[in-house]
Design a protein around this motif. Structure first.
Motif: not given
Length: 463
Positions: A157-165, A286-287, A436-446
């Motif tokens: 809704h606010d960041s174009s870079l978020w679309v792929s994630d 950075d995270y 949310y954190i667990e699944k986002l970590d998998k996508i972003r390798q954080t």
């Protein structure tokens, strides 16, 4: 109307409009937060804060006239409520913060603007139906979603870079409430909305340019304004029209890209308030503001610290689950930098500026389980004493010990943040936060537990 202020008065509906990146108009930039709570219960219809046309659909700059929206029935009713000691639905967020001892946007904006404009005259000029003269003095412009970061608390809704994630994340979400929160229906194009509204509606610019002689502040936020071309075109237009010297520019920016063109244009304006969005230090920032690099943040802070006197720079921290515990460490880091102008007293009492994250709701600080809230409060209580012992007497003539200890935006502000955190129990959202954190970590390798070690125990939370 009668020349008095009620207990619920806020100056913004008399001088200001705010936009969403999709072109929706709203009362102010935090009005939407008034409907966010412990559950997705759609208080006030779920679109509180968005101006509605008489057909009930959002007023959007793709198809709605600026001057008509300024005095539509929604805006008129907000003003009338404020003049009659009623809290408009759009504004409950501010009053909840105030009740918890935190200084709200309503309070600080009204205090700031009451020194710039004649409040009594604004009220006198208000008609019985709530309409006011079409003299816009302060506008918040969010021209689409073009951005160079995809912050944890953001979305497509606010960041174009978020679309792929989002395309990776959304199909994997299992928690129904989290699934609902993370919706992006029709890629943001409902009700005639578009992230290109600023490109598709030349009539908006014609009307806005007629308001430039009245304008006292232009406020730019995300996407990321420093990489959006129309932001630069508007600054150039203000200079061309000869009004730049009367206008204050204000930004909320991630500060990643600060081209020389920006500094050159700023020299023509009366003043600049640059709120550098930084939410923690080192890898933690950075995270949160992924995929920023701390070295770039530090470098640009020191560049901004050497800018012209008419440029005011503050650190704007979005307070949320991932940084609430670490804010005392962030402040200590900031103090040790010995900046010459960044949050120099009295800005944020020489510390840092703060605002709360409401959306997504599972990142709001009220979500912490009670035992962890108490752990945070204990850390802050120790930190207040550290501030008194190490900062209160270091004013060098700028402030006295008493000034520092009693400053509205210093220790009092921090105490208000803790009181706000403790004011309601939203821990029912903890499963959403963890998924949310667990699944986002998998996508972003954080790795959440490595970067936020003091919060690792939350992974074991169970309702």
């Amino acid at each position: 109307m009668e020349n008095t202020q009620s207990s619920t008065f806020c100056i913004l509906p008399w001088i200001h409009l705010s936009t969403r990146p999709n072109g929706h108009m709203r009362v102010c930039c935090t009005a939407n937060a008034s409907s966010v709570g412990a559950t997705n219960d759609k208080v006030y219809g779920g679109e509180v804060g968005i101006l509605k046309n008489d057909d009930g659909k959002p007023a959007n700059f793709n198809h709605t006239d600026l001057q008509v929206a300024w005095n539509n029935n929604y805006m008129k009713q907000v003003r009338l409520d404020m003049l009659n000691d009623k809290i408009p639905a759009s504004c409950t967020k501010c009053f909840k913060e105030e009740a918890a001892g935190h200084k709200s946007k309503r309070q600080w904006e009204t205090a700031f603007w009451s020194k710039q404009v004649d409040v009594n005259k604004l009220i006198e000029d208000t008609e019985a139906d709530g309409s006011v003269p079409p003299m816009l003095q302060y506008i918040d412009l969010r021209m689409g979603t073009k951005c160079n970061l995809k912050c944890v608390m953001c979305s497509p809704h606010d960041s174009s870079l978020w679309v792929s994630d989002w395309h990776e994340l959304y199909p994997e979400i299992e928690n129904p409430s989290l699934k609902e929160t993370m919706q992006w229906p029709n890629a943001g194009k409902n009700d005639g909305a578009s992230y290109n509204w600023h490109l598709n509606n030349p009539e908006f610019w014609t009307q806005l340019y007629t308001q430039i002689p009245n304008m006292k502040q232009l406020y730019f936020a995300g996407g990321e304004p420093t990489i959006i071309e129309h932001h630069y075109k508007l600054l150039e237009k203000c200079i061309e029209m000869g009004y730049a010297k009367n206008i204050q520019l204000r930004y909320n920016s991630n500060g990643i890209e600060l081209p020389q063109r920006l500094y050159d244009l700023w020299e023509h304006f009366g003043s600049v308030r640059f709120h550098f969005s930084i939410d923690s230090i080192f890898e933690m920032n950075d995270y949160i503001r992924f995929p920023s690099k701390w070295e770039t943040i530090e470098e640009n802070l020191h560049i901004l610290d050497k800018t012209s006197k008419h440029i005011e720079v503050t650190i704007a921290c979005a307070v949320q689950m991932l940084n609430m515990y670490y804010i005392p460490d962030f402040i200590k880091w900031k103090i040790n930098q010995n900046f010459k102008k960044i949050n120099i007293w009295p800005l944020g009492a020489g510390l840092i500026n703060y605002h709360f994250v409401y959306h997504p709701g599972h990142l709001n600080v009220k979500v912490f389980p009670q035992y962890f809230k108490d752990k945070i409060e204990a850390k802050y209580n120790d930190f207040y004493q550290w501030l008194e012992d190490n900062v209160a007497d270091q004013g060098n003539g700028l402030y006295s010990r008493s000034d520092f200890i009693n400053a509205e935006y210093g220790i009092k502000r921090l105490k208000g943040m803790v009181q706000f955190m403790q004011s309601e129990d939203w821990s029912v959202r903890m499963p959403e936060f963890l998924e949310y954190i667990e699944k986002l970590d998998k996508i972003r390798q954080t790795t959440f537990v490595r970067i936020f070690p003091d919060m690792a125990e939350l992974k074991e939370f169970r309702l």
